[in-house]
Design an enzyme around this catalytic site. Structure first.
Site, mmCIF file in Angstrom:
data_model
loop_
_atom_site.group_PDB
_atom_site.id
_atom_site.type_symbol
_atom_site.label_atom_id
_atom_site.label_comp_id
_atom_site.label_asym_id
_atom_site.label_seq_id
_atom_site.Cartn_x
_atom_site.Cartn_y
_atom_site.Cartn_z
ATOM 1 N N CYS A 192 13.658 11.076 6.471
ATOM 2 C CA CYS A 192 13.492 10.754 7.895
ATOM 3 C C CYS A 192 14.761 10.996 8.687
ATOM 4 O O CYS A 192 14.722 11.366 9.854
ATOM 5 C CB CYS A 192 13.051 9.304 8.039
ATOM 6 S SG CYS A 192 14.121 8.158 7.175
ATOM 7 N N GLU B 200 9.280 1.734 10.892
ATOM 8 C CA GLU B 200 10.356 2.694 10.584
ATOM 9 C C GLU B 200 9.716 4.072 10.581
ATOM 10 O O GLU B 200 8.957 4.405 9.669
ATOM 11 C CB GLU B 200 10.947 2.385 9.200
ATOM 12 C CG GLU B 200 11.724 1.106 9.130
ATOM 13 C CD GLU B 200 13.041 1.191 9.872
ATOM 14 O OE1 GLU B 200 13.679 2.264 9.842
ATOM 15 O OE2 GLU B 200 13.429 0.192 10.494
ATOM 16 N N GLU C 160 9.369 16.846 14.149
ATOM 17 C CA GLU C 160 9.895 16.595 12.804
ATOM 18 C C GLU C 160 9.214 17.557 11.836
ATOM 19 O O GLU C 160 7.996 17.555 11.714
ATOM 20 C CB GLU C 160 9.592 15.150 12.412
ATOM 21 C CG GLU C 160 10.175 14.773 11.079
ATOM 22 C CD GLU C 160 9.850 13.341 10.696
ATOM 23 O OE1 GLU C 160 8.686 12.931 10.830
ATOM 24 O OE2 GLU C 160 10.767 12.644 10.248
ATOM 25 N N LYS D 164 0.879 -1.186 0.000
ATOM 26 C CA LYS D 164 0.000 0.000 0.000
ATOM 27 C C LYS D 164 0.906 1.221 0.000
ATOM 28 O O LYS D 164 1.492 1.582 1.018
ATOM 29 C CB LYS D 164 -0.856 -0.032 1.255
ATOM 30 C CG LYS D 164 -2.163 0.748 1.253
ATOM 31 C CD LYS D 164 -2.155 2.151 0.728
ATOM 32 C CE LYS D 164 -2.132 3.202 1.807
ATOM 33 N NZ LYS D 164 -1.826 4.540 1.285
HETATM 34 P P1 NAD Z 1 2.353 8.830 6.883
HETATM 35 O O1 NAD Z 1 2.499 8.196 8.205
HETATM 36 O O2 NAD Z 1 1.376 9.908 6.721
HETATM 37 O O3 NAD Z 1 1.947 7.721 5.796
HETATM 38 C C1 NAD Z 1 2.727 6.580 5.566
HETATM 39 C C2 NAD Z 1 1.862 5.511 4.915
HETATM 40 O O4 NAD Z 1 0.864 5.096 5.844
HETATM 41 C C3 NAD Z 1 1.100 5.985 3.684
HETATM 42 O O5 NAD Z 1 1.026 4.934 2.748
HETATM 43 C C4 NAD Z 1 -0.276 6.298 4.251
HETATM 44 O O6 NAD Z 1 -1.302 6.245 3.271
HETATM 45 C C5 NAD Z 1 -0.414 5.181 5.264
HETATM 46 N N1 NAD Z 1 -1.368 5.438 6.353
HETATM 47 C C6 NAD Z 1 -1.792 6.628 6.837
HETATM 48 N N2 NAD Z 1 -2.663 6.424 7.865
HETATM 49 C C7 NAD Z 1 -2.754 5.088 8.036
HETATM 50 C C8 NAD Z 1 -3.479 4.261 8.937
HETATM 51 N N3 NAD Z 1 -4.290 4.778 9.865
HETATM 52 N N4 NAD Z 1 -3.342 2.924 8.840
HETATM 53 C C9 NAD Z 1 -2.507 2.392 7.926
HETATM 54 N N5 NAD Z 1 -1.812 3.116 7.024
HETATM 55 C C10 NAD Z 1 -1.923 4.455 7.086
HETATM 56 O O7 NAD Z 1 3.816 9.288 6.439
HETATM 57 P P2 NAD Z 1 4.222 10.096 5.126
HETATM 58 O O8 NAD Z 1 3.755 11.504 5.278
HETATM 59 O O9 NAD Z 1 3.830 9.328 3.917
HETATM 60 O O10 NAD Z 1 5.822 10.043 5.217
HETATM 61 C C11 NAD Z 1 6.577 10.912 5.976
HETATM 62 C C12 NAD Z 1 6.943 10.284 7.307
HETATM 63 O O11 NAD Z 1 7.593 9.037 7.104
HETATM 64 C C13 NAD Z 1 7.915 11.112 8.119
HETATM 65 O O12 NAD Z 1 7.524 11.116 9.455
HETATM 66 C C14 NAD Z 1 9.235 10.372 7.964
HETATM 67 O O13 NAD Z 1 10.167 10.568 9.008
HETATM 68 C C15 NAD Z 1 8.758 8.964 7.913
HETATM 69 N N6 NAD Z 1 9.772 8.126 7.273
HETATM 70 C C16 NAD Z 1 10.513 7.275 8.046
HETATM 71 C C17 NAD Z 1 11.524 6.517 7.458
HETATM 72 C C18 NAD Z 1 12.397 5.591 8.268
HETATM 73 O O14 NAD Z 1 13.120 4.808 7.675
HETATM 74 N N7 NAD Z 1 12.380 5.660 9.579
HETATM 75 C C19 NAD Z 1 11.764 6.639 6.084
HETATM 76 C C20 NAD Z 1 10.996 7.535 5.356
HETATM 77 C C21 NAD Z 1 9.985 8.265 5.940
#
Ligand code: NAD
Length: 508
Positions: free
Chosen positions: A294, A260, A394, A184
């Site tokens: 991240c 992550e 962040e 997803k």
């Molecule tokens: P997000 O948490 O908004 O979304 C991530 C994914 O989760 C998307 O596919 C989204 O559609 C899905 N999602 C959202 N709500 C959900 C729910 N209730 N249940 C299941 N899935 C759900 O994050 P984003 O805005 O896409 O990405 C940015 C974030 O990701 C930042 O906080 C960044 O630090 C983090 N990130 C972490 C790493 C790592 O390796 N630690 C790497 C890249 C990004």
């Protein structure tokens, strides 16, 4: 079925999804628009999945996991993954352009993302034939064999900032270990995900159902997926608050999670460091992907004697970044992924301006079609209280806070003063100090005299609010396995033994 069409006005469509054979995408709901963050033109029209599509995708995966040879045949898994890595490399230019158009990152970064993804897949292709357990001698007449087995159906939920690398970082080890996966992607980057996955899904040796994909909003489609009773594990990459919600949902059925999550990484510069190199490192640490990464080194800590000079040079370097069309190789600072992300980041810049000293000029020097792009100019902010939201949260944009420190103890205290623990940078010529501080920092990765170097074979992950579990490396493979002890023991059991058994040899 999806009917995603890539449209670039005045040009041929970049691609058509689904093409023939893209049955791995299960989506029959409403459509939504996928927009270019630079021009605001439509890149794709994407069909969302419905909760019943999610159910179908998971059922297909569950059926494939239990019926296909996949989980017992490492040689096939290796071949499929090696082939996938080759196809990613061969298609680098087309995929990189699509990635830039959809996500907004610079074209050079997009090319390295595709190549880095190919390398990650190749690394796990090699490991697919090495999912070893171990054997244990348990006395004269008993033996234990600990085998590693795939977990089952794995939901892989991904963010938009490095959409292909962060996808294959979970998908490749999950497949290498023999699992079936339902992907997803984030709703801001479905096109690069589907196009990237198509190169894998069309492999004739990949059994039907081992890879499926659902599309659409996280709170509906993602939530349905991570709560589905037939999902055995969730590999989630995204924000910490979403990760916590995912973990709560997974807890209902006690399914396994690998999380992550976000970061607020300190980058510490001592006066004895090679300062030119540290300066390059500090620029790279915060402005890569325009800060939407991240591991961004978003808090710069500089030892007092070199603080003024170092920060002054950093501000010059930040102002010299070139905002422009990310398809132009001369562009060094790309627009943010969406107007919503731009608004959020600008709110943090405003807080920084009010609570501290904004050292950079926040004008965005672009014109013409680029005026519609979601740019945020680099912001370097000093004199902030350590409890400011800009220091603690962040931001996920090109916003750097700068702080001075007087000794090692203060550096570590400031570095540790957020709830996150994803990564840290450390610049010094003193090896003993590098060791001391490297050990003291609670972060999954500590870069010493470098920043943002990643290797498929070296693990990454978070302490505290930055996550659970590890990705990449051998640890990343093991996340997607369960161990099982097969016990071979010719002794009579305790309860049926004709004569008492010595307690030391009891087998419970
Ligand atoms: P997000 O948490 O908004 O979304 C991530 C994914 O989760 C998307 O596919 C989204 O559609 C899905 N999602 C959202 N709500 C959900 C729910 N209730 N249940 C299941 N899935 C759900 O994050 P984003 O805005 O896409 O990405 C940015 C974030 O990701 C930042 O906080 C960044 O630090 C983090 N990130 C972490 C790493 C790592 O390796 N630690 C790497 C890249 C990004």
């Amino acid at each position: 079925m999806t009917d995603t069409n890539f449209v670039r006005p005045g040009r041929e469509p970049l691609a058509q999804v689904p093409g023939p054979g893209q049955r791995f995408v299960v989506a029959g709901g409403e459509t939504f628009s996928d927009t270019d963050p630079t021009t605001q033109e439509r890149v794709a029209t994407v069909r969302s999945s419905t909760p019943s599509d999610v159910d179908e995708a998971v059922q297909r995966a569950a059926h494939a996991f239990t019926t296909a040879r996949w989980r017992n045949d490492g040689a096939v898994r290796a071949r499929v993954l090696f082939h996938y890595a080759e196809r990613l490399r061969a298609d680098r230019d087309r995929l990189a352009e699509l990635l830039t158009r959809e996500q907004g990152k610079t074209i050079s970064e997009a090319r390295s993302e595709i190549l880095g993804s190919a390398e990650m897949v190749e690394y796990y292709a090699g490991l697919a034939r090495a999912v070893y357990g171990r054997s244990i001698a348990l006395g004269d007449d008993a033996h234990g064999v600990v085998v590693r087995e795939p977990v089952g159906v794995v939901a892989v939920v991904t963010p938009w900032n490095w959409p292909l690398t962060l996808l294959v970082r979970s998908l490749a080890p999950a497949l290498a270990a023999g699992n079936a996966c339902v992907v997803k992607p984030a709703s801001l980057t479905p096109a690069i995900t589907v196009e990237g996955l198509e190169l894998l899904a069309s492999d004739p040796e990949l059994p039907e159902g081992i890879l499926t994909c659902v599309l659409g909003p996280g709170d509906v489609v993602g939530a349905a997926l991570v709560s589905h009773p037939a999902v055995d594990m969730v590999a989630f990459t995204g924000e910490s608050t979403t990760g916590i919600d995912v973990m709560r949902r997974a807890a209902d059925d006690l399914r396994k999670v690998a999380l992550e999550l976000g970061g607020k990484s300190p980058n510490i510069v001592f006066a004895d460091a090679k300062l030119d190199k540290a300066l390059d490192g500090a620029v790279n640490a915060i402005f890569t992907t325009s800060g939407q990464i991240c591991t961004a080194g978003s808090r710069l800590l500089v030892e007092a004697p070199v603080y003024d000079e170092f920060v002054g040079r950093l501000v010059e370097r930040a102002q010299a970044l070139r905002m422009g069309d990310p398809l132009d190789p001369a562009t060094t600072l790309a627009p943010l992924v969406s107007a919503a992300q731009q608004r959020t980041v600008l709110e943090y810049v405003d807080i920084g301006r009010k609570e501290g000293s904004l050292l950079t000029d926040t004008d965005v020097p672009v014109e013409g079609i680029l005026e519609r792009a979601n740019f945020v100019a680099p912001a370097v902010i000093a004199d902030l209280p350590t409890d400011s939201r800009v220091v603690q949260e962040e931001v996920f944009g090109p916003v750097l806070t700068v702080h001075s420190f007087s000794d090692e103890a203060e550096a570590v205290r400031l570095a540790e003063d957020t709830p996150f623990g994803l990564a840290a940078g450390l610049w010094t010529s003193d090896l003993d100090r590098a060791w001391r501080i490297g050990r003291a920092l609670r972060a999954g990765t500590v870069w010493i005299n470098t920043y943002h170097h990643f290797y498929a074979e070296a693990e990454v992950g978070g302490f505290r609010r930055s996550g659970l579990g590890r990705q990449q490396g051998i640890e990343g493979l093991f996340e997607f396995t369960e161990t099982k002890h097969l016990n071979f023991d010719s002794k009579a059991t305790l309860w049926c033994a004709p004569a008492p058994i010595s307690p030391a040899r009891w087998r419970w």
